[in-house]
Design a protein around this motif. Structure first.
Motif, PDB file in Angstrom:
ATOM      1  N   ARG A  10      44.605  47.956  26.832  1.00  0.00           N
ATOM      2  CA  ARG A  10      44.800  46.562  26.645  1.00  0.00           C
ATOM      3  C   ARG A  10      44.083  45.878  25.652  1.00  0.00           C
ATOM      4  O   ARG A  10      43.045  45.378  25.420  1.00  0.00           O
ATOM      5  N   TRP A  11      44.655  44.502  24.927  1.00  0.00           N
ATOM      6  CA  TRP A  11      43.772  43.237  24.371  1.00  0.00           C
ATOM      7  C   TRP A  11      43.470  42.356  25.459  1.00  0.00           C
ATOM      8  O   TRP A  11      43.632  42.201  26.518  1.00  0.00           O
ATOM      9  N   THR A  12      42.617  41.788  25.710  1.00  0.00           N
ATOM     10  CA  THR A  12      41.867  41.240  26.502  1.00  0.00           C
ATOM     11  C   THR A  12      41.988  39.741  26.121  1.00  0.00           C
ATOM     12  O   THR A  12      42.332  39.092  24.844  1.00  0.00           O
ATOM     13  N   GLY A  13      41.445  38.482  26.131  1.00  0.00           N
ATOM     14  CA  GLY A  13      40.912  36.951  25.677  1.00  0.00           C
ATOM     15  C   GLY A  13      40.398  36.849  26.154  1.00  0.00           C
ATOM     16  O   GLY A  13      39.473  37.342  27.273  1.00  0.00           O
ATOM     17  N   THR A  14      40.184  35.412  26.391  1.00  0.00           N
ATOM     18  CA  THR A  14      38.857  34.651  26.746  1.00  0.00           C
ATOM     19  C   THR A  14      39.509  32.900  28.106  1.00  0.00           C
ATOM     20  O   THR A  14      40.687  32.975  27.451  1.00  0.00           O
ATOM     21  N   GLY A  15      38.946  32.740  28.698  1.00  0.00           N
ATOM     22  CA  GLY A  15      39.782  31.513  29.320  1.00  0.00           C
ATOM     23  C   GLY A  15      40.790  31.668  30.027  1.00  0.00           C
ATOM     24  O   GLY A  15      41.257  32.770  30.431  1.00  0.00           O
ATOM     25  N   LYS A  16      42.627  31.467  29.535  1.00  0.00           N
ATOM     26  CA  LYS A  16      43.603  31.099  29.773  1.00  0.00           C
ATOM     27  C   LYS A  16      44.165  31.931  29.557  1.00  0.00           C
ATOM     28  O   LYS A  16      44.931  33.169  29.969  1.00  0.00           O
ATOM     29  N   TRP A  17      43.943  33.326  28.564  1.00  0.00           N
ATOM     30  CA  TRP A  17      44.418  33.957  27.887  1.00  0.00           C
ATOM     31  C   TRP A  17      43.953  35.351  28.885  1.00  0.00           C
ATOM     32  O   TRP A  17      44.466  36.516  28.308  1.00  0.00           O
ATOM     33  N   LEU A  18      42.785  34.870  29.136  1.00  0.00           N
ATOM     34  CA  LEU A  18      42.202  36.332  30.267  1.00  0.00           C
ATOM     35  C   LEU A  18      42.962  36.837  31.291  1.00  0.00           C
ATOM     36  O   LEU A  18      43.524  37.717  31.477  1.00  0.00           O
ATOM     37  N   LEU A  19      43.721  35.545  31.811  1.00  0.00           N
ATOM     38  CA  LEU A  19      44.302  35.306  32.886  1.00  0.00           C
ATOM     39  C   LEU A  19      46.327  36.351  32.468  1.00  0.00           C
ATOM     40  O   LEU A  19      47.053  37.302  32.785  1.00  0.00           O
ATOM     41  N   ARG A  20      46.033  35.129  31.025  1.00  0.00           N
ATOM     42  CA  ARG A  20      47.844  35.555  30.973  1.00  0.00           C
ATOM     43  C   ARG A  20      48.197  37.491  30.526  1.00  0.00           C
ATOM     44  O   ARG A  20      48.619  37.907  31.147  1.00  0.00           O
ATOM     45  N   GLU A  21      46.514  37.465  29.710  1.00  0.00           N
ATOM     46  CA  GLU A  21      46.748  39.208  29.223  1.00  0.00           C
ATOM     47  C   GLU A  21      46.614  39.721  31.247  1.00  0.00           C
ATOM     48  O   GLU A  21      46.986  41.111  31.233  1.00  0.00           O
ATOM     49  N   LEU A  22      46.183  39.498  31.582  1.00  0.00           N
ATOM     50  CA  LEU A  22      45.829  40.502  32.948  1.00  0.00           C
ATOM     51  C   LEU A  22      47.208  40.752  33.508  1.00  0.00           C
ATOM     52  O   LEU A  22      47.979  41.580  34.501  1.00  0.00           O
ATOM     53  N   ILE A  23      48.402  39.107  33.698  1.00  0.00           N
ATOM     54  CA  ILE A  23      49.231  39.704  34.830  1.00  0.00           C
ATOM     55  C   ILE A  23      50.267  39.931  33.206  1.00  0.00           C
ATOM     56  O   ILE A  23      51.074  40.932  34.112  1.00  0.00           O
ATOM     57  N   ALA A  24      49.833  39.930  32.568  1.00  0.00           N
ATOM     58  CA  ALA A  24      50.768  40.925  31.882  1.00  0.00           C
ATOM     59  C   ALA A  24      50.872  42.044  31.803  1.00  0.00           C
ATOM     60  O   ALA A  24      51.354  42.795  31.932  1.00  0.00           O
ATOM     61  N   TYR A  25      49.366  42.668  32.290  1.00  0.00           N
ATOM     62  CA  TYR A  25      49.281  44.104  32.486  1.00  0.00           C
ATOM     63  C   TYR A  25      49.692  44.686  34.047  1.00  0.00           C
ATOM     64  O   TYR A  25      50.121  46.078  33.835  1.00  0.00           O
ATOM     65  N   PRO A  45      50.631  42.456  37.295  1.00  0.00           N
ATOM     66  CA  PRO A  45      50.304  41.042  37.982  1.00  0.00           C
ATOM     67  C   PRO A  45      49.181  41.062  39.487  1.00  0.00           C
ATOM     68  O   PRO A  45      49.173  40.146  40.638  1.00  0.00           O
ATOM     69  N   GLU A  46      49.684  42.658  40.315  1.00  0.00           N
ATOM     70  CA  GLU A  46      48.939  42.633  41.423  1.00  0.00           C
ATOM     71  C   GLU A  46      47.678  42.197  41.617  1.00  0.00           C
ATOM     72  O   GLU A  46      46.992  41.639  42.495  1.00  0.00           O
ATOM     73  N   LEU A  47      46.708  43.076  40.329  1.00  0.00           N
ATOM     74  CA  LEU A  47      45.091  43.362  39.766  1.00  0.00           C
ATOM     75  C   LEU A  47      45.373  41.591  39.519  1.00  0.00           C
ATOM     76  O   LEU A  47      44.240  41.964  40.118  1.00  0.00           O
ATOM     77  N   ALA A  48      45.628  41.206  39.074  1.00  0.00           N
ATOM     78  CA  ALA A  48      45.144  39.950  38.573  1.00  0.00           C
ATOM     79  C   ALA A  48      45.362  39.241  39.991  1.00  0.00           C
ATOM     80  O   ALA A  48      44.542  37.948  39.466  1.00  0.00           O
TER      81      ALA A  48
END
Length: 245
Positions: free
Chosen positions: A182-197, A199-202
Motif C-alpha cells: 500500500r501507499w503510505t504517507g506522513t501525518g494525517k495521510w498515514l492515518l488515512r492510508e491505514l484506514i483505507a487499508y 479500519p480495524e488495524l488502524a
C-alpha cells in the motif's frame, strides 16, 4: 467576495483561481487540491495549488508560501518536464503526495484537456499501488522493526522508552502499509492510508499510541505476519564511492 459560509473566508475555489490569475497569468493550467475541498476541511486548511507553467519557464520548479484573502496558500509550481520528474521521483518512497494532489485537484484555470490527462495518469498511478517490495526491501523493514522492538522491550530509562515508543509507533504504521503493498504517507495521510487499508488495524494502531506495551504488541503482530523478526543472518551490501582521478 463570494463566501461558502463555513469559516468566514471566501470561496476557496474562487480565491484560489484569483491568486493564480494574479501571480501566474500565463499558467497553462492550475489545480486546487487538499483538505479544503473535502469534508476534512478545518479552519486551518490552506489552499494547495499546483500550477503548470509553459515549458522551460524560469519560474519552474519551485514551491512558495503566502497569504491571500485570509488563506494560507501553498503553490507548487512546475512546467511539464519538472512535474513529470517530481511525480516519478516520489514513488520509490511510497509517499505519492504530489500524485494525490494532482489526481484529486479541482481545475481552476487554463487547458482543461491537458490537466485532465495528467490527472488521469496520476489517478491510475494511485490505483495501481506502489511497486512490489523486493526481498532486500522486505528484509530491511523486518530488520528495522526488529531493532525497534528490541530497543523498546529492553529500554529501562523512562525518557528513552518514551522516545523509542514514539518512533516505533510511527514506524509500525508506515511499514505495515509497505509490507502489504500500500501507499503510505506522513501525518494525517498515514492515518488515512491505514484506514483505507484496514479500519480495524488502524483502530488498534491508534489505540496503542503512547502505550509502550501496546506498541510492542502491535509491532510483534506486524512482524509475525511478515516472516517474523530478523536479526541473525541479516546482511545488506553497502555502497562503494566512485573513485575520481
Amino acid at each position: 467576495m463570494s463566501h461558502d459560509g463555513r469559516d468566514g473566508r471566501g470561496d476557496p475555489i474562487v480565491d484560489a483561481r484569483d491568486v493564480v490569475v494574479e501571480t501566474f497569468p500565463h499558467a497553462r493550467w492550475a489545480l486546487l487540491s487538499g483538505s479544503v475541498i473535502t469534508t476534512h476541511r478545518t479552519a486551518g486548511s490552506d489552499l494547495d495549488i499546483v500550477v503548470l507553467l509553459p515549458d522551460g519557464d524560469p519560474e519552474a520548479p519551485h514551491r512558495a508560501s503566502r497569504h491571500f484573502r485570509g488563506w494560507p496558500v501553498e503553490l507548487f509550481v512546475h512546467d511539464e518536464e519538472t512535474l513529470a520528474h517530481y511525480l516519478t521521483k516520489e514513488l520509490p518512497d511510497r509517499r505519492p503526495a504530489l500524485n494525490r494532489m494532482v489526481a484529486t485537484g479541482v481545475h481552476l484555470v487554463g487547458d482543461r484537456t491537458h490537466s485532465g490527462e495528467i490527472q488521469t495518469l496520476c489517478t491510475n498511478v494511485l490505483a495501481g499501488g506502489p511497486a512490489p517490495l523486493t526481498d532486500t526491501e522486505r528484509n530491511r523493514i523486518r530488520y528495522q522493526l526488529t531493532d525497534l522492538l528490541d530497543d523498546l522491550t529492553h529500554a529501562t530509562d523512562p525518557a528513552e522508552r518514551t522516545v523509542v515508543a514514539a518512533a516505533a509507533w510511527a514506524a509500525a504504521g508506515e511499514r505495515v502499509l509497505a509490507l502489504n503493498g500500500r501507499w503510505t504517507g506522513t501525518g494525517k495521510w498515514l492515518l488515512r492510508e491505514l484506514i483505507a487499508y484496514d479500519p480495524e488495524l488502524a483502530e488498534r494502531w491508534l489505540a496503542a499510541h503512547a502505550d509502550p506495551t501496546a506498541i510492542a504488541r502491535f509491532l510483534t503482530g506486524v512482524l509475525d505476519r511478515s516472516g517474523g523478526p530478523l536479526f541473525a543472518g541479516y546482511k545488506e551490501p553497502g555502497e562503494r564511492p566512485s573513485l575520481r582521478p
